[in-house]
Design an enzyme around this catalytic site. Structure first.
Site, PDB file in Angstrom:
ATOM      1  N   GLY A   1       0.808  -1.220   0.000  1.00  0.00           N
ATOM      2  CA  GLY A   1       0.000   0.000   0.000  1.00  0.00           C
ATOM      3  C   GLY A   1       0.837   1.264   0.000  1.00  0.00           C
ATOM      4  O   GLY A   1       2.035   1.258  -0.246  1.00  0.00           O
TER       5      GLY A   1
ATOM      6  N   HIS B   1       4.512   1.741  -8.218  1.00  0.00           N
ATOM      7  CA  HIS B   1       3.551   0.635  -8.118  1.00  0.00           C
ATOM      8  C   HIS B   1       2.631   0.616  -9.335  1.00  0.00           C
ATOM      9  O   HIS B   1       2.332  -0.436  -9.893  1.00  0.00           O
ATOM     10  CB  HIS B   1       2.654   0.807  -6.876  1.00  0.00           C
TER      11      HIS B   1
ATOM     12  N   ASP C   1      13.609  -3.515  -5.243  1.00  0.00           N
ATOM     13  CA  ASP C   1      13.908  -4.595  -4.298  1.00  0.00           C
ATOM     14  C   ASP C   1      14.532  -5.749  -5.092  1.00  0.00           C
ATOM     15  O   ASP C   1      13.929  -6.811  -5.253  1.00  0.00           O
ATOM     16  CB  ASP C   1      12.626  -5.024  -3.597  1.00  0.00           C
TER      17      ASP C   1
HETATM   18  O1  PAF Z   1       7.772  -5.359  -1.947  1.00  0.00           O
HETATM   19  C1  PAF Z   1       6.819  -5.305  -1.127  1.00  0.00           C
HETATM   20  O2  PAF Z   1       6.065  -4.348  -1.050  1.00  0.00           O
HETATM   21  C2  PAF Z   1       6.587  -6.492  -0.199  1.00  0.00           C
HETATM   22  O3  PAF Z   1       7.789  -7.070   0.201  1.00  0.00           O
HETATM   23  C3  PAF Z   1       5.649  -7.558  -0.808  1.00  0.00           C
HETATM   24  C4  PAF Z   1       6.274  -8.224  -2.025  1.00  0.00           C
HETATM   25  C5  PAF Z   1       4.321  -6.930  -1.174  1.00  0.00           C
HETATM   26  C6  PAF Z   1       5.390  -8.661   0.221  1.00  0.00           C
HETATM   27  O4  PAF Z   1       4.794  -8.149   1.368  1.00  0.00           O
END
Ligand code: PAF
Length: 279
Positions: free
Chosen positions: A31, A37, A150
């Site tokens: 979120g 995103h 990430d």
């Molecule tokens: O990258 C993220 O936001 C989190 O690590 C994920 C992949 C949603 C898992 O909680």
């Protein structure tokens, strides 16, 4: 746009979509959505009939001293962003639905999750891998999209999919940056305006290292030093700056194979990530 609040509802919807021959794309998030995103939503869209964004601040990937309680949350704003981006459904389960009080089954990846963030955040990847496996079982996606910011998480999750035979194609979206270069992150809101300004040292250092690489520099020591020096000059505290293989995260002395220059640094108490794929 549907808003699904329980695993049972989510699985029922996913099974119905699958029976109707519809392909499902999943963008897992915690979120507090930003443009990075939403770029992942766009990556799922072309070959998926239904795109689901999951919003779940996963408690099991936070250490006891970490920011779970103060992690930024704004469901209404996230829902508006998703609606605007043409998302078909949000899956936003309650923690108690995801983790029973006597929850005791974990999924661990035991190699790629050891160095970098794994070494600094014990238990973090056990939480990530477990929750992503649970999200896959709830949403039944054909495609799942994650962000390159990430980078280690991406490699660990590719290994999860391969080793446990999840019938899911992973797609990795590039890092999205603010106009001034800072990698987008939900955690950027923690930065004071002074820290926000000084944190630009991370992307500046990454760019200097990329330029050195483009000019022929291959030494891991030299490339990492470029980033390290930029961060300390900006008043930050590097947590790690390492050159690793993009294949298996082995530490590299030289960028002579596809490599990731992986960076984590503190500005104030906020820990930020960045990286660059070299070669
Ligand atoms: O990258 C993220 O936001 C989190 O690590 C994920 C992949 C949603 C898992 O909680």
């Amino acid at each position: 746009m549907m808003i699904l609040r329980s695993i049972a509802e989510m699985q029922a919807a996913a099974l119905a979509w699958r029976r109707a021959g519809r392909r499902i794309g999943l963008v897992p998030t915690m979120g507090y959505l930003h443009a990075g995103h939403l770029s992942l939503v766009a990556l799922a869209r072309p070959d998926c009939d239904v795109v689901v964004v999951s919003i779940f601040v996963n408690p099991t990937q936070f250490g006891p001293q970490e920011d779970l309680a103060k992690y930024p949350r704004d469901f209404e704003r996230d829902a508006a962003c998703c609606r605007e981006a043409g998302v078909d459904a949000i899956f936003a389960p309650e923690p108690g639905d995801m983790y029973a009080a006597d929850f005791s089954t974990w999924v661990t990846e035991e190699r790629l999750s050891q160095p970098l963030c794994g070494a600094r955040r014990p238990g973090h990847f056990r939480g990530v891998v477990t929750v992503v496996a649970k999200l896959f079982n709830a949403v039944l996606p054909d495609v799942a999209v994650f962000g390159q910011k990430d980078a280690q998480q991406c490699l660990v999750l590719q290994r999860l999919v391969r080793d446990l035979n999840f019938p899911v194609t992973l797609r990795i979206g590039p890092i999205w940056r603010e106009a001034d270069g800072l990698a987008m992150s939900s955690r950027n809101v923690y930065l004071s305006s002074d820290e926000r300004q000084r944190a630009l040292a991370i992307s500046r250092g990454v760019r200097v290292a990329e330029a050195a690489f483009a000019a022929g520099e291959r030494s891991g020591v030299v490339l990492c030093a470029r980033v390290h020096d930029a961060i300390t000059a900006g008043g930050g505290r590097p947590d790690y700056v390492e050159l690793r293989s993009r294949h298996d995260l082995r530490e590299l002395t030289a960028a002579s194979e596809p490599a990731v220059l992986a960076v984590a640094a503190f500005f104030g108490v906020t820990r930020l990530l960045d990286n660059s794929f070299l070669g």
